[in-house]
Design a protein around this motif. Structure first.
Motif, PDB file in Angstrom:
ATOM      1  N   MET A   1      -6.713   3.644  -5.682  1.00 33.26           N
ATOM      2  CA  MET A   1      -5.680   4.182  -4.649  1.00 33.26           C
ATOM      3  C   MET A   1      -5.230   5.596  -5.248  1.00 33.26           C
ATOM      4  N   GLN A   5      -1.007   6.294  -1.625  1.00 30.43           N
ATOM      5  CA  GLN A   5      -1.435   4.727  -1.618  1.00 30.43           C
ATOM      6  C   GLN A   5      -0.382   4.096  -2.545  1.00 30.43           C
ATOM      7  N   ARG A   6      -0.309   4.499  -3.882  1.00 27.86           N
ATOM      8  CA  ARG A   6       0.306   3.903  -4.944  1.00 27.86           C
ATOM      9  C   ARG A   6       1.650   3.997  -4.544  1.00 27.86           C
ATOM     10  N   ALA A   9       2.357   1.288  -1.698  1.00 32.23           N
ATOM     11  CA  ALA A   9       2.389   0.020  -2.432  1.00 32.23           C
ATOM     12  C   ALA A   9       3.399  -0.242  -3.173  1.00 32.23           C
ATOM     13  N   SER A  10       3.926   0.482  -3.891  1.00 30.59           N
ATOM     14  CA  SER A  10       5.102   0.195  -4.690  1.00 30.59           C
ATOM     15  C   SER A  10       6.364  -0.058  -3.651  1.00 30.59           C
ATOM     16  N   GLY A  13       5.835  -3.219  -2.127  1.00 29.78           N
ATOM     17  CA  GLY A  13       6.162  -4.352  -2.922  1.00 29.78           C
ATOM     18  C   GLY A  13       7.459  -4.671  -3.211  1.00 29.78           C
ATOM     19  N   ALA A  44       0.953  -7.842  -5.083  1.00 27.92           N
ATOM     20  CA  ALA A  44       1.561  -6.965  -3.738  1.00 27.92           C
ATOM     21  C   ALA A  44       2.966  -6.662  -4.165  1.00 27.92           C
ATOM     22  N   GLY A  47       3.184  -3.757  -6.647  1.00 30.71           N
ATOM     23  CA  GLY A  47       2.522  -2.377  -6.113  1.00 30.71           C
ATOM     24  C   GLY A  47       1.306  -2.217  -6.855  1.00 30.71           C
ATOM     25  N   ARG A  48       0.606  -3.399  -7.285  1.00 35.90           N
ATOM     26  CA  ARG A  48      -0.849  -3.243  -7.771  1.00 35.90           C
ATOM     27  C   ARG A  48      -1.716  -3.145  -6.728  1.00 35.90           C
ATOM     28  N   SER A  49      -1.300  -3.788  -5.260  1.00 37.18           N
ATOM     29  CA  SER A  49      -2.187  -3.838  -4.317  1.00 37.18           C
ATOM     30  C   SER A  49      -1.323  -3.525  -3.009  1.00 37.18           C
ATOM     31  N   LEU A  50      -2.098  -3.208  -1.940  1.00 38.98           N
ATOM     32  CA  LEU A  50      -1.567  -2.800  -0.426  1.00 38.98           C
ATOM     33  C   LEU A  50      -2.123  -3.908   0.320  1.00 38.98           C
TER      34      LEU A  50
END
Length: 187
Positions: A1, A5-6, A9-10, A13, A44, A47-50
């Motif tokens: 990411m 994107q990070r 995602a955060s 999440g 999710a 925030g480690r995956s979207l």
């Protein structure tokens, strides 16, 4: 990411975790309702995956909301400075001005009203949401839904549903200044 994107995602999440806790669900219960794995949901929320849009939709449905609402709540709210020395004021009734304290589309609308002695709002108003008043200086009388009026002095606050008729008055011989915060925006 990448960085964007990070950040997304955060934010997603955090919104998902808040919505799950508000729904009083454990990760395992949410996993059962969505058919998604508990480790995936945990990643999710942290925030480690979207999640894909389809998975986000499944989670949102299980939480009683929509993917759009989750993404909307996850959007980064920009920081806005409105300097008093350059802000503009607008007349709202004879002898009273309003200064918009946070321009643009917001979930709440803070406004500073300056009311000369012996002035009032032109008429009662009704709008969706809620309203909060904080008196900075002077005195303000506020009528809400035909109840006994509230007399507020500096430092006093009043919170009421904006869905009922409400109106402010400055009955004193002094200027009054107060903040009116509406959510959602009512002006």
């Amino acid at each position: 990411m990448d960085d964007d994107q990070r950040e997304l995602a955060s934010a997603v999440g955090t919104t998902l975790r808040t919505a799950r806790l508000d729904a009083d669900l454990t990760l395992n219960e949410l996993a059962k309702r969505t058919g998604l794995s508990q480790p995936f949901l945990s990643q999710a929320e942290n925030g480690r995956s979207l999640p894909s849009l389809i998975n986000l939709h499944r989670v949102a449905q299980a939480l009683g909301t929509t993917a759009h609402a989750i993404l909307e709540r996850s959007a980064r709210i920009p920081t806005t400075l409105v300097e008093a020395r350059v802000s503009r004021s607008f007349e709202v009734s004879p002898g009273a001005t309003v200064r918009f304290c946070a321009p643009g589309g917001r979930t709440m609308q803070p406004n500073e009203v300056t009311a000369a002695a012996r002035t009032c709002a032109d008429s009662s108003t009704v709008h969706p949401g809620e309203e909060f008043v904080y008196v900075v200086e002077g005195q303000v009388r506020i009528e809400v839904d035909g109840e006994e009026p509230y007399l507020l002095a500096a430092g006093d606050t009043l919170y009421y549903p904006a869905t009922v008729p409400h109106r402010w008055f400055n009955d004193s011989d002094e200027q009054a200044r107060f903040l009116m915060v509406s959510s959602p925006p009512g002006f």
